[in-house]
Design a protein around this motif. Sequence first.
Motif, mmCIF file in Angstrom:
data_model
loop_
_atom_site.group_PDB
_atom_site.id
_atom_site.type_symbol
_atom_site.label_atom_id
_atom_site.label_comp_id
_atom_site.label_asym_id
_atom_site.label_seq_id
_atom_site.Cartn_x
_atom_site.Cartn_y
_atom_site.Cartn_z
ATOM 1 N N ARG A 1 -5.471 -0.302 -4.027
ATOM 2 C CA ARG A 1 -5.212 -0.994 -5.294
ATOM 3 C C ARG A 1 -6.065 -0.431 -6.426
ATOM 4 O O ARG A 1 -5.601 -0.307 -7.562
ATOM 5 N N LEU A 2 -7.312 -0.056 -6.126
ATOM 6 C CA LEU A 2 -8.202 0.489 -7.141
ATOM 7 C C LEU A 2 -7.953 1.973 -7.403
ATOM 8 O O LEU A 2 -8.504 2.541 -8.337
ATOM 9 N N THR B 1 0.832 -1.205 0.000
ATOM 10 C CA THR B 1 0.000 0.000 0.000
ATOM 11 C C THR B 1 0.870 1.259 0.000
ATOM 12 O O THR B 1 0.496 2.276 -0.588
ATOM 13 N N THR C 1 -13.822 -10.073 -4.804
ATOM 14 C CA THR C 1 -12.981 -10.211 -3.622
ATOM 15 C C THR C 1 -11.561 -10.523 -4.046
ATOM 16 O O THR C 1 -11.326 -11.143 -5.084
ATOM 17 N N VAL C 2 -10.621 -10.069 -3.253
ATOM 18 C CA VAL C 2 -9.198 -10.313 -3.501
ATOM 19 C C VAL C 2 -8.648 -11.105 -2.326
ATOM 20 O O VAL C 2 -8.933 -10.783 -1.162
ATOM 21 N N ASP D 1 -8.262 -5.635 4.565
ATOM 22 C CA ASP D 1 -8.416 -6.033 3.171
ATOM 23 C C ASP D 1 -9.179 -4.990 2.374
ATOM 24 O O ASP D 1 -8.886 -4.750 1.188
ATOM 25 N N VAL E 1 -15.843 0.094 -2.025
ATOM 26 C CA VAL E 1 -15.287 -1.250 -2.205
ATOM 27 C C VAL E 1 -16.148 -2.294 -1.503
ATOM 28 O O VAL E 1 -16.180 -3.462 -1.927
ATOM 29 N N LYS F 1 -6.803 -2.099 1.710
ATOM 30 C CA LYS F 1 -5.850 -2.483 0.674
ATOM 31 C C LYS F 1 -6.500 -2.421 -0.704
ATOM 32 O O LYS F 1 -5.870 -1.996 -1.686
ATOM 33 N N LYS F 2 -7.761 -2.792 -0.771
ATOM 34 C CA LYS F 2 -8.477 -2.767 -2.047
ATOM 35 C C LYS F 2 -8.699 -1.329 -2.508
ATOM 36 O O LYS F 2 -8.614 -1.031 -3.703
#
Length: 602
Positions: A560-561, A71, A581-582, A553, A575, A556-557
Motif C-alpha cells: 500500500r505504501l 495487493t 496501524t491499518v 498485514d 513498516v 499488505k502495508k
Amino acid sequence: MAASGGKHRVVGGVVKQITKTNFSASLPEMKAHLDSCDFVAVSSQKTGDFGASSSQRHPWRRVLPIDTPETAYLKSKLAAESFELLQFAICPFRLEGSKVVAFPYNFHLFPRDELNIGMPSYSFSCQTSFLTSMAREQFDFNRCIYDGISYLSRVQESLAKERIPTPQVLQASSCASPSVADSIFVGRIKSRVEHWRKACKEPNNSADGSLVNSLRKLILGAETFGSRPCLSIDVCSDRQVQLVLEAVTLISDDLVPLVIPDKADGSKAVRVVIACSDEDKNLLMSEIQNAEDEQNLKVRGFREVIDLISASRKPVISYNCLHDFTYIHSKFLAPLPPTLHEFMCSLRLVFGNVLDVSHLLKEISPLRKAKNIPAALSYLKRQFFVPVELETPLQAESNCNENHGRNVLRITQLFAKLNCLLKVSPDCQPLSGQQNMGIEEYANIFYPTCTGLQEREDENIGTLIDSPRKVSTCNLVFLWGFGGTSATKLKRRLESSHSIFSEDFELQLLDSSCAVLVFWRSGVAEELLREFGSGSSALASLTSEGVKAAGFDAYKKVCRLGLWDADLAYSLENVLTESTTVPFTPSHVYWSNEVMLDLNDL
C-alpha cells in the motif's frame, strides 16, 4: 502478450497491422465490425513486466500466489505505471454455432508528443528479455517509433483542449436583464460588424487601387477564413462572447460566428465569417465540423479505438484482466486510483462487462491447472470435443504474414471453446433447448493471476501447474534475516530450532532476503508471531542471528505504501518501525509451489 515460439503452432488467420499511415482509413471498417460482433477480445505487447523473470532485482514485485486481489492490483498498478504499450490488438468476433467469425487488428503504438504540448511523451522502462523476444519476432522498432500511433488519455485530452484553441460554433443564449453597459457593447459590436459586412458585400472598386483596398481591409480588421472573409472580435469574458453572438444573430443569416478560446489566459475571440449563400453556409458548417473531428482524432489518436469499444457496450474478453486493464486505464483513461475498489468503479463506467478467460478456466475443474493459453487449448483439444472453426475474413495485405497480434486470436479461440462448454450468452437470452448463463455471472471478476508464469511458451515446458490450495492470510508468516540459503535448507533449519515447526508447514522464498511460510493448521502462525514478539528464549537460536517475522498485514502495508525499490526484508523492517496501524481483514489466497525461487537465479 504471448509470443509465438518457433515450436508452437501459430493460430491461423490474417491480423491486419495498423500504423499511423492507415489508422484513419481503418477506423470506419473496424467500427462496422464492432457494431456487428458479439464480443471483443483484446491483447497487448508491453515493454516489460515484473513477472517476466525470477532473475530480476526485486522478484517479489511480481503478482504472486500469496497476493490478495488488493495487493495484486497494487503490483499491477506499479507495472502499468512503469512500462509502456507498443502494440494493442483487438478482435471483434461473433459466434455462429461452431464457427467464429473474427476481425483481428493489431495497432502499433508509440507515446509521441505530436501536438507539442508535453503529453504524452514521458520516460518508461524496458526489459531486455521483452525487447529481445520482440526482435526475434521481427518487430520493426523503426516503424513503431516513426509510424506508431500516438494517443492521449481522457484526462490528458481535457488538458490538451485547454491548450489548443479550436474554433467552435455556439448558439447565442439570451442574457437575463442586460445592463446599460451590455446594450452599449452590443450596439457597438453590431455597428462594427454591419459596416464590415457592407464593405465586404460591395463590389471591389478597381479604381481605388490595391493600396487603398489593402488599407481599407486593414482599418476594418478584415481577415480570411479559408477563402471567405472574416472579422475577429476580441472579448474578455464569457458574457461578452454571448453578447457578440447575440449581436451577430441580429444582423444577417449569412454570418457564422466561431468562438475561439485563447490558450494563454482563458480570454476568447469571436471570428465572424461571411457565407455567400445558404449552400455555402452549409458547406462552411460541414468544413468546420470536419476540421473539429480531424483535430479531435489527432488529439485522441489510438484512444479513439478504446472509445469505440466503450461505446459499443460489447463484452470485452481478455486473459489476466487485472494486469491488462490497469494498463488500459493508466494509458487511455486516467491515472490509476489508489485502491482496487476505486479502480473497478472507474473501469465499469467505461467497460460494462469484462470477462477474464483465466477466470473462465477455473469454472471447468480440469482446466484450473492450465498454465497459459496454449496449454489450455492443448488440454481442451485432448480432453473435450469442442470443434471451433476460426474464420478471419479480413483482406490479406502485404504485411499479412507478420505474426504480431496473433495472441488475440488465441484468446478468441479459447473463449469460443470455453463458451461451448459454459454457454455464456452475450444478450442474457438463452437459446431454445439450452441453459445459457447470463454474461453477468462471469463478468468483472478480476482474480489475481501470477505473472511469474511465462507467456513465452515452448511445447517442452510443462503445461500444468500444481493445484493451488486455498489458505487464509492469517496462516502466513514472513521471515527474514536468515542470510543467503535455499528454501530447503532454511526449512530444515527451522524444523530443528523450535517445536512449533514440527507442525505441517511449507516455505517459499520471495526474494534473496525474505521467505513466506504457510501453516496448514489454523492458529499456528499467530502463535509463532507471538513468540517472536515476546522475545521467547525458545527462538533464541534464530533471533540471536537477526531473524525476524511479520504477518500478512505488514506485507499488505508494504504494498500500500509502495515500498517497491528495496528487498522485501528492508521494506518490512520499515513498516514495522512505523507507529501507524491499518485495520487488517483476513482474506484467502491460493498457495502454489510456482512461487518457489532458486537463489542461483537471483
